[in-house]
Design an enzyme around this catalytic site. Sequence first.
Site, PDB file in Angstrom:
ATOM      1  N   ILE A   1       0.830  -1.202   0.000  1.00 26.11           N
ATOM      2  CA  ILE A   1       0.000   0.000   0.000  1.00 26.11           C
ATOM      3  C   ILE A   1       0.868   1.257   0.000  1.00 26.11           C
ATOM      4  O   ILE A   1       1.982   1.245   0.531  1.00 26.11           O
ATOM      5  CB  ILE A   1      -0.964  -0.018   1.220  1.00 26.11           C
ATOM      6  CG1 ILE A   1      -1.922   1.178   1.200  1.00 26.11           C
ATOM      7  CG2 ILE A   1      -0.215  -0.146   2.525  1.00 26.11           C
ATOM      8  CD1 ILE A   1      -3.052   1.091   2.235  1.00 26.11           C
ATOM      9  N   CYS A   2       0.351   2.310  -0.604  1.00 26.80           N
ATOM     10  CA  CYS A   2       0.948   3.639  -0.625  1.00 26.80           C
ATOM     11  C   CYS A   2       2.275   3.643  -1.384  1.00 26.80           C
ATOM     12  O   CYS A   2       2.289   3.417  -2.575  1.00 26.80           O
ATOM     13  CB  CYS A   2       1.079   4.188   0.795  1.00 26.80           C
ATOM     14  SG  CYS A   2       1.325   5.974   0.849  1.00 26.80           S
ATOM     15  N   ALA A   3       3.387   3.862  -0.732  1.00 27.04           N
ATOM     16  CA  ALA A   3       4.687   3.875  -1.401  1.00 27.04           C
ATOM     17  C   ALA A   3       5.244   2.466  -1.606  1.00 27.04           C
ATOM     18  O   ALA A   3       6.115   2.253  -2.442  1.00 27.04           O
ATOM     19  CB  ALA A   3       5.685   4.701  -0.598  1.00 27.04           C
TER      20      ALA A   3
ATOM     21  N   ALA B   1      -2.682  -0.890  -3.005  1.00 25.18           N
ATOM     22  CA  ALA B   1      -3.626   0.157  -2.604  1.00 25.18           C
ATOM     23  C   ALA B   1      -2.942   1.513  -2.672  1.00 25.18           C
ATOM     24  O   ALA B   1      -1.717   1.626  -2.544  1.00 25.18           O
ATOM     25  CB  ALA B   1      -4.155  -0.110  -1.205  1.00 25.18           C
TER      26      ALA B   1
END
Length: 182
Positions: free
Chosen positions: A99-101, A149
């Site tokens: 998720i994210c980075a 995500a």
Amino acid sequence: MVYVFLADGFEEIEALTQVDYLRRAGIDVKTCGIGKMLVVGSKRIGVQADMPLEDVTLDNADMLILPGGLGGVKGISESAHAMQLIREAYAKGIRVSAICAAPTILAKLGLLKGKKCVCYPDMLCELEKGGAVVCADSAVVCDGLFITAKAAGASEEFAFAIIEALKSKAAALNVKESICAR
């Protein structure tokens, strides 16, 4: 068993929502400290890991989860052992969620070539460099062994997608209803 990798600077909501919701669904989850057992998140919340990363075995692994947070992603990326576990998990057909980075780790390892995925908007170019098919308008994307995500705001949806992948849609719905989520 699901292993959540924690390195200093991880995004707390992106890691702990997964741990909480998966345990509510009856899924075995262990947090794994990279380099130490008391890991401090990006918002300075200390989390006592369940085990050191060095004790992770893929023999019983169902999934690896990589939370975002720039410091946490850097810590995972700089851990030769973490990177080797990710490569081995992929080679063995074990799911990896990020998720994210954190999806950028998978892209840099060359694991997302031709895969649909998403990450933090400012880092989408990193996925493209890795040959991924970027789904910028999606909060969560599932493709083969990967669930990715967008960011912290997608943590809950990410957790439900993981539960559905590991157990069932009904299990995800049961958790959703138990916490009165929409």
